[in-house]
Scaffold this active site. Sequence first.
Site, PDB file in Angstrom:
ATOM      1  N   SER A  69       3.947  50.122  40.777  1.00  0.00           N
ATOM      2  CA  SER A  69       3.557  51.492  40.483  1.00  0.00           C
ATOM      3  C   SER A  69       4.114  51.875  39.115  1.00  0.00           C
ATOM      4  O   SER A  69       4.957  51.173  38.563  1.00  0.00           O
ATOM      5  CB  SER A  69       4.098  52.422  41.574  1.00  0.00           C
ATOM      6  OG  SER A  69       3.655  53.734  41.310  1.00  0.00           O
ATOM      7  N   GLY A 125      -3.299  51.708  23.755  1.00  0.00           N
ATOM      8  CA  GLY A 125      -4.563  51.632  23.000  1.00  0.00           C
ATOM      9  C   GLY A 125      -4.398  51.842  21.514  1.00  0.00           C
ATOM     10  O   GLY A 125      -5.371  51.986  20.783  1.00  0.00           O
ATOM     11  N   ALA A 126      -3.155  51.871  21.037  1.00  0.00           N
ATOM     12  CA  ALA A 126      -2.915  52.155  19.620  1.00  0.00           C
ATOM     13  C   ALA A 126      -2.715  50.877  18.811  1.00  0.00           C
ATOM     14  O   ALA A 126      -2.426  50.932  17.624  1.00  0.00           O
ATOM     15  CB  ALA A 126      -1.685  53.049  19.477  1.00  0.00           C
ATOM     16  N   GLY A 127      -2.860  49.731  19.453  1.00  0.00           N
ATOM     17  CA  GLY A 127      -2.632  48.483  18.724  1.00  0.00           C
ATOM     18  C   GLY A 127      -1.157  48.185  18.530  1.00  0.00           C
ATOM     19  O   GLY A 127      -0.778  47.439  17.639  1.00  0.00           O
ATOM     20  N   LEU A 128      -0.304  48.783  19.365  1.00  0.00           N
ATOM     21  CA  LEU A 128       1.138  48.545  19.252  1.00  0.00           C
ATOM     22  C   LEU A 128       1.646  47.674  20.400  1.00  0.00           C
ATOM     23  O   LEU A 128       2.832  47.638  20.702  1.00  0.00           O
ATOM     24  CB  LEU A 128       1.901  49.872  19.212  1.00  0.00           C
ATOM     25  CG  LEU A 128       1.526  50.805  18.050  1.00  0.00           C
ATOM     26  CD1 LEU A 128       2.334  52.089  18.110  1.00  0.00           C
ATOM     27  CD2 LEU A 128       1.744  50.111  16.707  1.00  0.00           C
ATOM     28  N   SER A 129       0.722  46.991  21.054  1.00  0.00           N
ATOM     29  CA  SER A 129       1.074  46.024  22.101  1.00  0.00           C
ATOM     30  C   SER A 129       1.788  46.636  23.290  1.00  0.00           C
ATOM     31  O   SER A 129       2.791  46.112  23.773  1.00  0.00           O
ATOM     32  CB  SER A 129       1.911  44.882  21.521  1.00  0.00           C
ATOM     33  OG  SER A 129       1.167  44.188  20.580  1.00  0.00           O
ATOM     34  N   SER A 131       0.624  46.463  26.104  1.00  0.00           N
ATOM     35  CA  SER A 131       0.448  45.486  27.184  1.00  0.00           C
ATOM     36  C   SER A 131       1.510  44.385  27.095  1.00  0.00           C
ATOM     37  O   SER A 131       2.092  43.998  28.117  1.00  0.00           O
ATOM     38  CB  SER A 131      -0.959  44.898  27.175  1.00  0.00           C
ATOM     39  OG  SER A 131      -1.258  44.356  25.924  1.00  0.00           O
ATOM     40  N   ASP A 175       2.076  38.936  19.859  1.00  0.00           N
ATOM     41  CA  ASP A 175       2.610  40.180  20.416  1.00  0.00           C
ATOM     42  C   ASP A 175       3.784  39.911  21.349  1.00  0.00           C
ATOM     43  O   ASP A 175       4.839  40.555  21.272  1.00  0.00           O
ATOM     44  CB  ASP A 175       1.519  40.938  21.181  1.00  0.00           C
ATOM     45  CG  ASP A 175       0.294  41.178  20.322  1.00  0.00           C
ATOM     46  OD1 ASP A 175       0.401  41.079  19.086  1.00  0.00           O
ATOM     47  OD2 ASP A 175      -0.778  41.461  20.894  1.00  0.00           O
ATOM     48  N   TYR A 227     -13.131  40.764  18.967  1.00  0.00           N
ATOM     49  CA  TYR A 227     -11.976  39.874  18.816  1.00  0.00           C
ATOM     50  C   TYR A 227     -12.393  38.422  19.097  1.00  0.00           C
ATOM     51  O   TYR A 227     -12.120  37.512  18.325  1.00  0.00           O
ATOM     52  CB  TYR A 227     -10.861  40.314  19.764  1.00  0.00           C
ATOM     53  CG  TYR A 227      -9.570  39.555  19.598  1.00  0.00           C
ATOM     54  CD1 TYR A 227      -8.552  40.053  18.802  1.00  0.00           C
ATOM     55  CD2 TYR A 227      -9.370  38.332  20.238  1.00  0.00           C
ATOM     56  CE1 TYR A 227      -7.363  39.355  18.633  1.00  0.00           C
ATOM     57  CE2 TYR A 227      -8.201  37.627  20.082  1.00  0.00           C
ATOM     58  CZ  TYR A 227      -7.197  38.142  19.290  1.00  0.00           C
ATOM     59  OH  TYR A 227      -6.026  37.440  19.134  1.00  0.00           O
TER      60      TYR A 227
HETATM   61  C1  GLA Z   1      -3.941  41.221  18.878  1.00  0.00           C
HETATM   62  C2  GLA Z   1      -3.604  39.934  19.619  1.00  0.00           C
HETATM   63  C3  GLA Z   1      -2.684  39.045  18.784  1.00  0.00           C
HETATM   64  C4  GLA Z   1      -3.212  38.849  17.383  1.00  0.00           C
HETATM   65  C5  GLA Z   1      -3.625  40.192  16.761  1.00  0.00           C
HETATM   66  C6  GLA Z   1      -4.299  40.010  15.434  1.00  0.00           C
HETATM   67  O1  GLA Z   1      -2.806  42.012  18.736  1.00  0.00           O
HETATM   68  O2  GLA Z   1      -2.991  40.232  20.836  1.00  0.00           O
HETATM   69  O3  GLA Z   1      -2.503  37.816  19.446  1.00  0.00           O
HETATM   70  O4  GLA Z   1      -4.257  37.932  17.364  1.00  0.00           O
HETATM   71  O5  GLA Z   1      -4.486  40.923  17.609  1.00  0.00           O
HETATM   72  O6  GLA Z   1      -3.400  39.549  14.493  1.00  0.00           O
END
Ligand code: GLA
Length: 384
Positions: A69, A125-129, A131, A175, A227
């Site tokens: 949760s 969702g901001a591309g800051l990983s 996940s 990431d 991607y």
């Molecule tokens: C995402 C993926 C990474 C990498 C970047 C691009 O964040 O999870 O593995 O490929 O895109 O650099």
Amino acid sequence: MTDLLIASVTSGFHKLYGYEPAGVWSAPGRVNLIGEHTDYNEGFVFPFAINRRTYAAISLRNDGLARVSSSFSPEVIDVPVDEITPESVAGWSAYPLGVAWALKQLAQAKQTGFDLYLESDVPVGAGLSSSAAIECAVAVALDELWQVGLDVRELARVGQLAENRIVGAPTGIMDQSASMLGQLDQGVFLDCRDLSAQKIDLGFAREGLELLVIDTRVEHRHANGGYASRRAACEAGAIALGLGSLRDATEADLARAAELLDNTTFRRVRHVVTENQRVLDTVATLRELGPRAIGRLLYASHQSMRDDFEISIDELDTAVETAMRHGAIGARMTGGGFGGAAIALCPIEKIGDITRSITAEFATLGYVAPNIFVVSAADGAHKN
Ligand code: GLA
């Protein structure tokens, strides 16, 4: 903030499950300073872990049940640990449950059930990983509780396998490596061929600089086509050049590549080849001349992603151009692209002006208001 989140995830766990967690483990999100779409080409990346983290409160159970949760989704999802498969999980719970599954694939894990509760201040969702932050927090926790004993690189692989197979996004290793290996004030210079890593002093604060994140709030998803199609183009380019991966191509190969490849595939290849070189140049420049000298490389990376790899969007270009016009040393989109965030390396005294200018420009162009904040380099995944 850290202490508050630890207290909050602990009490959230208690409220939900009625007892104390065995512990709290956490892992950070990341920004990539430079080296985009090079990881799955066995190339170089230079990200750092940021001071935004996911906290996982966990206890083992005596039966085989996994209950998960989080503060961002009220329901408790439960599933027997040995019934977790790539097909049986969905939604946000795929990240923690996927890690449990991936640990079983990559190691001799004696799996028991567990109760898990998550909280996070990594924007989603901001591309800051966000996940990878979940995956790595859960990976270090289960590795300890199940007494698996993997090292940090193997744990990064566990997170990546969960992402690839359970979540269905064909992403590379950057990431999770940044989230596992990060260190206060250091960038992680990673060779994605053998996962050897060097910590490099960023020196931003010493030079009066800060790294601004401009989250466009245009959500990206790497399980979607863009991607994967970039990755496929890179693989096709490597095969046509007779190489195992684009890591082995250099700028000297580009003339031959231009003859052999169609124009689109050629530009994808050119991005990866020049981006690998920019990572090496950035690390060398940082060491020799300090962070004020790396701006040109950051901006060149953005141009390459915009024109050759074609993964930027108008909002990201606007953020980058406006930051540069108002005194940023360098700026680029960061992460997989098609949305998410840009970064701008800025003199501290310009942060206010740059932030206001980007916000105003977005309003003028009718874009959703961006979320703009400063990040610094923080430690990787650990027990709190
Ligand atoms: C995402 C993926 C990474 C990498 C970047 C691009 O964040 O999870 O593995 O490929 O895109 O650099």
